[in-house]
Scaffold this motif. Structure first.
Motif, PDB file in Angstrom:
ATOM      1  N   GLU A 174      95.329  73.992   8.560  1.00 27.91           N
ATOM      2  CA  GLU A 174      94.357  75.293   8.254  1.00 27.91           C
ATOM      3  C   GLU A 174      92.925  74.509   8.042  1.00 27.91           C
ATOM      4  O   GLU A 174      92.873  73.627   7.281  1.00 27.91           O
ATOM      5  CB  GLU A 174      94.908  75.926   7.128  1.00 27.91           C
ATOM      6  N   ILE A 175      92.106  75.334   8.388  1.00 26.17           N
ATOM      7  CA  ILE A 175      90.398  75.019   8.129  1.00 26.17           C
ATOM      8  C   ILE A 175      90.323  76.231   7.267  1.00 26.17           C
ATOM      9  O   ILE A 175      90.444  77.632   7.462  1.00 26.17           O
ATOM     10  CB  ILE A 175      89.769  75.151   9.236  1.00 26.17           C
ATOM     11  N   THR A 176      89.796  76.231   5.814  1.00 24.24           N
ATOM     12  CA  THR A 176      89.423  77.027   4.986  1.00 24.24           C
ATOM     13  C   THR A 176      87.944  77.066   4.623  1.00 24.24           C
ATOM     14  O   THR A 176      87.384  76.256   4.648  1.00 24.24           O
ATOM     15  CB  THR A 176      90.290  77.115   3.742  1.00 24.24           C
ATOM     16  N   PHE A 177      87.500  78.515   4.331  1.00 23.49           N
ATOM     17  CA  PHE A 177      86.168  78.704   3.860  1.00 23.49           C
ATOM     18  C   PHE A 177      86.379  79.607   2.618  1.00 23.49           C
ATOM     19  O   PHE A 177      86.791  80.773   2.880  1.00 23.49           O
ATOM     20  CB  PHE A 177      85.285  79.166   4.827  1.00 23.49           C
ATOM     21  N   ARG A 178      85.567  79.236   1.497  1.00 28.07           N
ATOM     22  CA  ARG A 178      85.460  80.157   0.226  1.00 28.07           C
ATOM     23  C   ARG A 178      84.066  80.220  -0.222  1.00 28.07           C
ATOM     24  O   ARG A 178      83.419  79.059  -0.294  1.00 28.07           O
ATOM     25  CB  ARG A 178      86.534  79.690  -0.751  1.00 28.07           C
ATOM     26  N   SER A 179      83.480  81.359  -0.111  1.00 20.72           N
ATOM     27  CA  SER A 179      81.980  81.358  -0.639  1.00 20.72           C
ATOM     28  C   SER A 179      81.978  81.113  -2.227  1.00 20.72           C
ATOM     29  O   SER A 179      82.870  81.451  -2.973  1.00 20.72           O
ATOM     30  CB  SER A 179      81.368  82.666  -0.253  1.00 20.72           C
ATOM     31  N   THR A 180      80.791  80.549  -2.538  1.00 23.80           N
ATOM     32  CA  THR A 180      80.490  80.324  -3.945  1.00 23.80           C
ATOM     33  C   THR A 180      79.264  81.080  -4.465  1.00 23.80           C
ATOM     34  O   THR A 180      78.949  81.186  -5.444  1.00 23.80           O
ATOM     35  CB  THR A 180      80.566  78.797  -4.242  1.00 23.80           C
ATOM     36  N   GLY A 181      78.568  81.674  -3.769  1.00 25.98           N
ATOM     37  CA  GLY A 181      77.323  82.294  -4.017  1.00 25.98           C
ATOM     38  C   GLY A 181      76.469  82.920  -2.746  1.00 25.98           C
ATOM     39  O   GLY A 181      76.843  82.450  -1.449  1.00 25.98           O
ATOM     40  N   LEU A 182      75.756  83.803  -2.970  1.00 23.73           N
ATOM     41  CA  LEU A 182      74.922  84.353  -1.916  1.00 23.73           C
ATOM     42  C   LEU A 182      73.601  84.711  -2.211  1.00 23.73           C
ATOM     43  O   LEU A 182      73.043  84.920  -3.307  1.00 23.73           O
ATOM     44  CB  LEU A 182      75.645  85.777  -1.823  1.00 23.73           C
ATOM     45  N   THR A 183      72.593  84.355  -1.419  1.00 25.66           N
ATOM     46  CA  THR A 183      71.088  84.358  -1.748  1.00 25.66           C
ATOM     47  C   THR A 183      70.353  85.040  -0.589  1.00 25.66           C
ATOM     48  O   THR A 183      70.596  84.645   0.585  1.00 25.66           O
ATOM     49  CB  THR A 183      70.424  82.962  -2.099  1.00 25.66           C
ATOM     50  N   ALA A 184      69.558  86.155  -1.014  1.00 29.61           N
ATOM     51  CA  ALA A 184      68.886  86.894   0.152  1.00 29.61           C
ATOM     52  C   ALA A 184      67.564  85.901   0.470  1.00 29.61           C
ATOM     53  O   ALA A 184      67.115  85.215  -0.113  1.00 29.61           O
ATOM     54  CB  ALA A 184      68.167  87.954  -0.570  1.00 29.61           C
ATOM     55  N   THR A 185      67.516  85.822   2.114  1.00 31.18           N
ATOM     56  CA  THR A 185      66.493  85.093   2.450  1.00 31.18           C
ATOM     57  C   THR A 185      65.390  85.965   3.402  1.00 31.18           C
ATOM     58  O   THR A 185      64.564  85.524   3.872  1.00 31.18           O
ATOM     59  CB  THR A 185      66.914  83.963   3.568  1.00 31.18           C
ATOM     60  N   GLY A 186      65.761  87.337   3.115  1.00 31.86           N
ATOM     61  CA  GLY A 186      64.985  88.155   4.272  1.00 31.86           C
ATOM     62  C   GLY A 186      65.525  89.590   4.277  1.00 31.86           C
ATOM     63  O   GLY A 186      66.520  89.888   3.146  1.00 31.86           O
ATOM     64  N   SER A 187      65.078  90.536   4.670  1.00 34.31           N
ATOM     65  CA  SER A 187      65.570  92.062   4.559  1.00 34.31           C
ATOM     66  C   SER A 187      67.051  92.137   4.860  1.00 34.31           C
ATOM     67  O   SER A 187      67.524  92.912   4.396  1.00 34.31           O
ATOM     68  CB  SER A 187      64.774  93.055   5.317  1.00 34.31           C
TER      69      SER A 187
END
Length: 273
Positions: A174-187
């Motif tokens: 398996e290849i896995t991805f888990r997000s750790t944060g979110l930042t707006a860079t535009g609308s």
């Protein structure tokens, strides 16, 4: 009699947690009502004729204010009010979303022989998205890709990519991805920070994400569309195999350009086929 209004996002979807406050010209509150699950506000409280200010608020959205005239009928018909995401950034309505692999793609491009590109994709994957209602930057993404589903259109090359020289799918299926944060860079653009696990190695990876909007689908559901890109270096994931040609050119490039085109269905599961 009373107040009526419809509260919507830019894409036309209901803001079910909106609150409508009506104040008279002295600033005194005369009415307060909450939207229902369809984003509709209906309050039967009669109001005196005159001019009023209507303020619509919802957590995660910028407030909207307008004026309304109440006639002798005692009705205040506000109509449709559009709320923008706080800070001008947009994402789908809050709640769970499920990635639809049939209408999504996970692809990668690597340089070959220094002059052309090899395109590949993974055909088996799943994922979930949770859009946070109060603070959209706390939204989460998780995905799992079956490493053995790599497909470059060449059986011999695919077999090599599945071998211990590269993905080693027997040991690391398996290849896995888990997000750790979110930042707006535009609308409508975001940086999704996360951790990618591949070939037994976990590394921080940033995705450049574009939100493409939401809309109804032919099966009675609601869909959101995204496009995301990133670059990976094979050596970061302990995949160091290469073959150097006589001219000193590596047969396979060390940088992978990853391109994700994602459709997600609103809800915790995909609709039954």
């Amino acid at each position: 009699m009373g107040l009526t209004a419809r509260i919507r996002t830019r894409d036309g979807w209901a803001v079910s947690h909106a609150v409508v406050t009506v104040a008279d010209m002295t600033g005194a509150q005369v009415l307060r009502a909450e939207a229902d699950a369809e984003g509709a506000v209906r309050d039967a409280t009669p109001m005196e004729p005159g001019a009023y200010t209507v303020i619509v608020t919802a957590v995660g959205y910028a407030p909207a204010a307008s004026s309304v005239i109440v006639t002798v009928s005692g009705r205040a018909e506000v109509g449709s009010v559009t709320l923008a995401r706080q800070g001008g950034t947009e994402l789908p309505p809050p709640g769970p979303w499920t990635v639809d692999p049939v209408h999504s793609s996970v692809a990668a491009v690597a340089q070959h022989l220094g002059i052309s590109s090899v395109h590949g994709r993974f055909t088996e994957f799943s994922g979930s998205i949770e859009i946070a209602p109060d603070d959209v930057t706390k939204s989460r993404v998780e995905a799992v890709i079956r490493a053995a589903s790599i497909d470059t259109g060449n059986g011999m090359r695919d077999g090599h990519l599945k071998s211990p020289d590269f993905l080693d799918v027997e040991r690391f299926p398996e290849i896995t991805f888990r997000s750790t944060g979110l930042t707006a860079t535009g609308s409508d653009r975001w940086t999704v920070r996360g951790e990618l696990g591949m070939h037994g190695v976990v590394r921080p990876v940033d995705l450049d994400l574009a939100y493409l909007g939401t809309g109804p689908d032919p099966w009675g559901g609601t869909r959101a569309a995204f496009r995301a890109t990133t670059e990976l270096h094979r050596e970061d994931f302990a995949m160091n195999y290469n073959q150097v040609l006589q001219a000193g050119i590596a047969a396979i490039g060390t940088t992978l350009k990853v391109e994700l085109d994602i459709q997600a269905v609103q809800g915790e599961s995909l609709p039954a086929a």
